[in-house]
Design an enzyme around this catalytic site. Structure first.
Site, short mmCIF file in Angstrom:
data_model
loop_
_atom_site.label_atom_id
_atom_site.label_comp_id
_atom_site.label_asym_id
_atom_site.label_seq_id
_atom_site.Cartn_x
_atom_site.Cartn_y
_atom_site.Cartn_z
N LYS A 21 0.89 -1.18 0.00
CA LYS A 21 0.00 0.00 0.00
C LYS A 21 0.92 1.22 0.00
O LYS A 21 1.15 1.86 1.04
CB LYS A 21 -0.91 -0.07 1.23
N1 PMP Z 1 -7.34 -1.93 -3.22
C1 PMP Z 1 -6.79 -0.73 -3.00
C2 PMP Z 1 -5.98 -0.11 -4.07
C3 PMP Z 1 -6.99 -0.07 -1.78
O1 PMP Z 1 -6.45 1.13 -1.55
C4 PMP Z 1 -7.80 -0.68 -0.79
C5 PMP Z 1 -8.07 0.04 0.50
N2 PMP Z 1 -7.14 -0.28 1.48
C6 PMP Z 1 -8.34 -1.94 -1.07
C7 PMP Z 1 -8.10 -2.54 -2.29
C8 PMP Z 1 -9.18 -2.67 -0.06
O2 PMP Z 1 -8.35 -3.13 1.01
P1 PMP Z 1 -8.91 -3.28 2.48
O3 PMP Z 1 -10.11 -4.13 2.38
O4 PMP Z 1 -7.80 -3.92 3.23
O5 PMP Z 1 -9.24 -1.92 2.99
#
Ligand code: PMP
Length: 306
Positions: free
Chosen positions: A155
């Site tokens: 991330k």
């Molecule tokens: N894809 C991206 C690019 C994101 O930024 C997020 C948000 N964190 C997600 C998927 C979903 O991840 P999560 O369920 O862990 O929030």
């Protein structure tokens, strides 16, 4: 409302939490972050920090990609997050944003031999997508960044330029959210969400090799679908045109929850209304994230403020 931040190994009022203009991460996006839900249970007067350890596990993995080394273990990060929340007076759902970054005042373009730091802030939970009405989406003209460019399994701050380009294009064209395709034209994910299709009573979602973030909500949904609805998930490559023939479709994410997609590229998804599997998952998910279900106690980090 007293607002606090954690920065340079100390808690401080948010207004005092400043970083310098030469900070390397500001210039090159050399940081990584996470987004964590703190769900306020008003009946029990406590927060449920949902899958806190899993979020920090992912952030520490992103740190490895960026050669960021922090002096904190996963347990330390969990403890200091709770302390940060305890200092503020929130009694509502919150969103916690931890960020590890190249903090040196050094404009060299590299990852090695640049000092790192960690910060965290708490804010209210933004309403990101309309989960009750559902969303209208479109396939973006921007492709998802490839693993060998900036790895999307991390991330990583700089990666979100790709997301911001796609989100703005979608919104300026009158849609709520974009769906990005990979370089080879297969479905990857939303700008800050993973994507699921319902086809023939099964859930289908792109695998990690399709340049997605391995979403924690994605994982939660797969487990809840199996445990509570008896619905299995297939992780496989998804063609763009499958979006047009799916029975149901939805996004998942910490800030987005489970957001039904009712239209893609001006074609109704299924009936054009929220589908039965999506609605069941929304109901089960909303109940589980409050922290009251003993079957999922491993996912909960409960904290009752004084
Ligand atoms: N894809 C991206 C690019 C994101 O930024 C997020 C948000 N964190 C997600 C998927 C979903 O991840 P999560 O369920 O862990 O929030």
């Amino acid at each position: 409302m007293p607002a606090y931040a954690f920065l340079r190994n100390q808690f401080m009022p948010l207004a005092d939490a400043k970083i310098g203009v030469l900070t390397q991460a500001l210039h090159y996006g050399t940081g990584c972050f996470d987004g964590i839900r703190g769900n306020w249970d008003s009946e029990k007067s406590r927060f449920c920090l949902f899958r806190l350890k899993d979020h920090y596990k992912r952030m520490l993995e992103s740190c490895r990609i960026l050669k960021i080394s922090l002096p904190y273990s996963n347990d330390d990060l969990c403890r200091l997050t709770v302390e940060l929340l305890a200092k503020s007076a929130y009694r509502e759902d919150v969103y916690i944003r931890p960020l590890a970054y190249k903090s040196a005042a050094n404009l060299a373009i590299r990852l090695h031999d640049i000092e790192d730091d960690f910060l965290a802030v708490v804010t209210t939970l933004p309403t990101y997508l309309d989960t009750e009405k559902g969303v209208r989406s479109c396939v973006s003209s921007w492709h998802r960044v490839d693993d060998n460019m900036i790895p999307p399994r991390g991330k990583i701050c700089g990666l979100y330029v790709n997301s911001a380009l796609a989100k703005t294009e979608a919104m300026e064209n009158g849609f709520d959210e974009a769906i990005l395709l990979t370089q080879s034209g297969h479905v990857s994910e939303g700008t800050g969400q993973n994507i699921f299709l319902v086809l023939g009573g099964e859930l289908i979602t792109p695998p990690s090799s399709e340049n997605i973030l391995m979403g924690i909500t994605r994982d939660t949904v797969m487990k809840l679908a199996a445990d509570k609805l008896g619905v299995s998930t297939v992780e496989r490559q998804v063609d763009r045109s499958e979006l047009y023939v799916a029975d149901e479709c939805f996004f998942t994410g910490t800030a987005s929850d489970i957001a039904p997609i009712l239209e893609i590229d001006r074609r109704p998804v299924g009936t054009g209304k929220i589908g039965p599997i999506t609605a069941d998952l929304q109901r089960v998910y909303a109940e589980v994230i409050l922290g009251r279900n003993a079957d999922y106690s491993d996912w909960y980090y409960l904290f009752s403020p004084e």
